[in-house]
Structures are given as C-alpha cells and as structure tokens.
Design a protein around this motif. Structure first.
Motif, short mmCIF file in Angstrom:
data_model
loop_
_atom_site.label_atom_id
_atom_site.label_comp_id
_atom_site.label_asym_id
_atom_site.label_seq_id
_atom_site.Cartn_x
_atom_site.Cartn_y
_atom_site.Cartn_z
N TYR A 157 -55.14 -36.84 -11.49
CA TYR A 157 -55.77 -38.14 -11.22
C TYR A 157 -56.45 -38.68 -12.48
CZ TYR A 157 -55.11 -37.25 -6.22
OH TYR A 157 -54.57 -37.00 -4.99
N TYR A 158 -57.13 -37.79 -13.19
CA TYR A 158 -57.83 -38.22 -14.40
C TYR A 158 -56.83 -38.53 -15.51
CZ TYR A 158 -61.91 -36.35 -11.98
OH TYR A 158 -62.89 -36.11 -11.05
N GLU A 159 -55.75 -37.77 -15.58
CA GLU A 159 -54.73 -38.03 -16.60
C GLU A 159 -54.08 -39.40 -16.36
OE1 GLU A 159 -52.13 -34.75 -16.21
OE2 GLU A 159 -53.56 -33.27 -17.00
N ALA A 160 -53.78 -39.69 -15.10
CA ALA A 160 -53.15 -40.98 -14.78
C ALA A 160 -54.10 -42.14 -15.07
CB ALA A 160 -52.73 -41.00 -13.31
N SER A 161 -55.38 -41.98 -14.71
CA SER A 161 -56.34 -43.05 -14.95
C SER A 161 -56.60 -43.23 -16.45
CB SER A 161 -57.65 -42.76 -14.22
OG SER A 161 -58.24 -41.55 -14.70
N ALA A 162 -56.56 -42.14 -17.21
CA ALA A 162 -56.76 -42.25 -18.66
C ALA A 162 -55.61 -43.01 -19.31
CB ALA A 162 -56.90 -40.86 -19.27
N PRO B 258 -64.63 -43.18 -18.93
CA PRO B 258 -65.23 -42.08 -18.15
C PRO B 258 -66.02 -42.58 -16.95
CG PRO B 258 -65.45 -41.61 -20.48
CD PRO B 258 -64.89 -42.99 -20.38
N TRP B 259 -66.77 -43.68 -17.12
CA TRP B 259 -67.54 -44.22 -16.00
C TRP B 259 -66.61 -44.72 -14.90
CZ3 TRP B 259 -71.46 -44.45 -12.98
CH2 TRP B 259 -71.67 -45.54 -12.16
N GLN B 260 -65.51 -45.39 -15.27
CA GLN B 260 -64.54 -45.88 -14.28
C GLN B 260 -63.85 -44.72 -13.58
OE1 GLN B 260 -62.25 -48.37 -16.96
NE2 GLN B 260 -63.18 -50.26 -16.16
N LEU C 284 -71.42 -32.03 -12.40
CA LEU C 284 -70.53 -32.63 -13.39
C LEU C 284 -70.63 -31.89 -14.72
CD1 LEU C 284 -71.19 -36.40 -12.63
CD2 LEU C 284 -69.09 -35.13 -12.14
N LEU C 285 -71.84 -31.46 -15.07
CA LEU C 285 -72.04 -30.73 -16.33
C LEU C 285 -71.36 -29.37 -16.30
CD1 LEU C 285 -73.53 -30.97 -19.07
CD2 LEU C 285 -75.45 -29.78 -17.98
N VAL D 39 -62.44 -42.46 -9.13
CA VAL D 39 -61.69 -41.23 -8.84
C VAL D 39 -62.61 -40.16 -8.26
CG1 VAL D 39 -60.25 -39.39 -9.77
CG2 VAL D 39 -60.00 -41.73 -10.65
N THR D 40 -63.61 -39.77 -9.05
CA THR D 40 -64.47 -38.66 -8.64
C THR D 40 -65.25 -38.98 -7.38
OG1 THR D 40 -64.72 -38.02 -10.97
CG2 THR D 40 -66.29 -37.10 -9.39
N LEU D 41 -65.96 -40.09 -7.38
CA LEU D 41 -66.85 -40.40 -6.26
C LEU D 41 -66.11 -40.58 -4.94
CD1 LEU D 41 -69.89 -40.54 -6.22
CD2 LEU D 41 -69.77 -43.02 -6.43
N PRO D 42 -65.00 -41.35 -4.89
CA PRO D 42 -64.29 -41.48 -3.61
C PRO D 42 -63.75 -40.15 -3.08
CG PRO D 42 -63.62 -43.22 -5.10
CD PRO D 42 -64.42 -42.25 -5.91
#
Length: 300
Positions: A189-194, A200-202, A93-94, A207-210
């Motif tokens: 995906y991140y743009e839509a969720s933002a 960031p945790w959500q 992630l870093l 998103v990331t984990l699934p």
C-alpha cells in the motif's frame, strides 16, 4: 450425542464456548444482577434492606458529591484517553520503523503496564510528595520554581497528577496494540502510494489511519473502559481527595458502600456507570462496522 456435537462445527464451537459462558454467568451476570437489585433497595452492611424503587437515584441526582464524581470521571477519562491514544500512536509508529534494537525497546515499553497498579501508585505518591517530591526538587534546583509544588493537596493539581499517572501506565497497552495493527498493513500500500507521489503525511492519513481504524476502535474502547472504572490508582494516591476533587464513580461507590455501609447507594452509583460503558462499547461496534463496510467495498 457427544459424537454428533464433535462432528458438527456449530456444536463444537458451542462446547468450546461453554466454559467461558459459565464463568461469565457466575462472575459477571450474578454480580451485575445483584448490584442492580441492591441499587433499588436501602440495604446496609449487615441488613438486607427493603425495596425503595428509584429513591437512591433521586438522591444521587441531587447529591453534589456524586455530580462532582461524575464530572471528575468524565474529565479524567477524556483527557487520559486522548493523551494515551496520541502518545501510544506516536510510539507505535516510531517502533514500527527499522530501528536498531527495536525488539529491546518494544519489550522495555511494556514495563509500566506490567508493574502492579498499587506499586505504580505508591511510586507516584512518592514522586508527588509535598515535601520530598523529586520533580519539585529538580525544578527548584533549576530555578524554575521557588517552593515545592503541592501535587496532591490542591484540587486541579491532584486531577492532572492522577491523569499523568494513568497515562504513564496506560500508554504501553495502546502502543503495543496499535503496533500489532501496523504490522498487519501490507507494505505494498505504501509502495503504491509513494509511486503516486503521496507524502508521508498523506500516506498516514489515507493509508495507515483508515486501515488502523478497527484496531483503534477496539483498543480505545478497552482504554476508556479501564480508565472510566479506574479504582486502584486513585484510591492509593488520593482516596478521592482533596475535597473530593479526584473522586471517580468507582471510588465513590466503594466509599459509600463499604466504608459508609450504604450498600444500596453504592450499588446505585455503580449501576449509573453502565450507560457510559455501553456508549464506549458502541463506539467499538461502529468502528468495526466501518471496517466491514470497507472490506465489502473492496470485494466489489
């Protein structure tokens, strides 16, 4: 005949897979079959042996050293694999962020993994030395401890010391593989969720984990397999000591079969590892099945 195979997609695939199948047959199937056979015999070095059925397994079931080696292997594999996953995911992630010189850092992080295992073990053997340990020297100078730590001479110290060495060597593989998986996730995906107000945790959780689950399943399967069957690191560092505290199934199998000459007993220990390795493979299989299910749901 050859022309028909070239024109057929399945036939061409068979031709491409044939060399790999032959290699697997020669270098995997035959040794596995021979090892399975030896596990049911009382074979010794220089003697073919006779069929004894499950006698080797009955003996190993009641052998305290074998039970200790099984505990050590499960403990070593579980703790090391969890630490490698947590640290590897954090590094991935870093390194996935827009950092300066990120290409350089991505290359440097691979160094522990590409160094030969025996060389890494020798380096850690020096770091853990009871008299000249650099770790103990620094801690003494800082006033944290009064005497040098016996890293490899005390059972639990030796267990955690070997785990630390394994984690140092294995984290780069996990990190780089998960980083490759992160690169495949679309930024949309991140743009839509933002836009929906996700923190960031959500975003990481939903998103990331699934989307990373299939990659995690595969990389952790390999990590568990490599850790469970680890031999070089343990053999160079401790050779199973002290008091068999760091003996894994792989090192005990080698000791009984090669050093001790009991080929049948050593083979039985190796075969006893197979169910655990199959369980790790099934973990990967169900992870990939979940991905297929997700894709099916998305198609609908």
């Amino acid at each position: 005949m050859l022309q028909k195979l070239q024109d057929s997609r399945n036939g061409l695939g068979f031709l491409f897979m044939l060399p790999a199948a032959v290699l697997l047959l020669v270098f995997l199937t035959y040794p596995l079959g021979l090892g399975t056979w030896l596990g049911f015999t009382d074979a010794k070095v220089g003697r073919a042996g006779e069929w004894v059925g499950l006698e080797n397994y009955r003996y190993l079931w009641g052998d305290s050293v074998t039970r200790l080696a099984l505990f050590n292997t499960l403990f070593y594999t579980t703790i090391a694999s969890v630490l490698k996953f947590v640290l590897g995911l954090w590094l991935a992630l870093l390194l996935n962020r827009n950092l300066r010189m990120k290409t350089f850092f991505r290359a440097v992080i691979l160094l522990p993994y590409i160094v030969p295992t025996a060389l890494s073990a020798l380096a850690f053997w020096w770091i853990y030395d009871a008299q000249f340990s650099v770790i103990s020297w620094v801690l003494v100078k800082l006033g944290v401890i009064d005497t040098y730590i016996d890293f490899l001479g005390e059972p639990w110290n030796a267990r955690f010391s070997t785990i630390a060495a394994n984690v140092w060597r294995g984290v780069p593989f996990v990190a780089i593989t998960l980083l490759a998986g992160l690169q495949t996730i679309s930024p949309s995906y991140y743009e839509a969720s933002a836009i929906d107000g996700a923190t960031p945790w959500q975003q990481f959780r939903h998103v990331t984990l699934p989307l990373l689950t299939p990659i995690i399943a595969v990389v952790m399967t390999f990590s568990v397999l490599f850790t469970f069957t680890d031999f070089q690191l343990i053999y160079v560092l401790t050779r199973g000591g002290p008091l068999n505290a760091t003996h894994l199934m792989a090192t005990l199998s080698f000791q009984r079969a090669i050093s001790g000459g009991a080929l049948g007993e050593g083979a039985a220990i190796s075969i006893a590892m197979v169910p655990f390795l199959l369980a790790a493979i099934m973990f990967s299989y169900f992870g990939l099945q979940r991905r297929a299910w997700q894709q099916g749901g998305a198609d609908r």
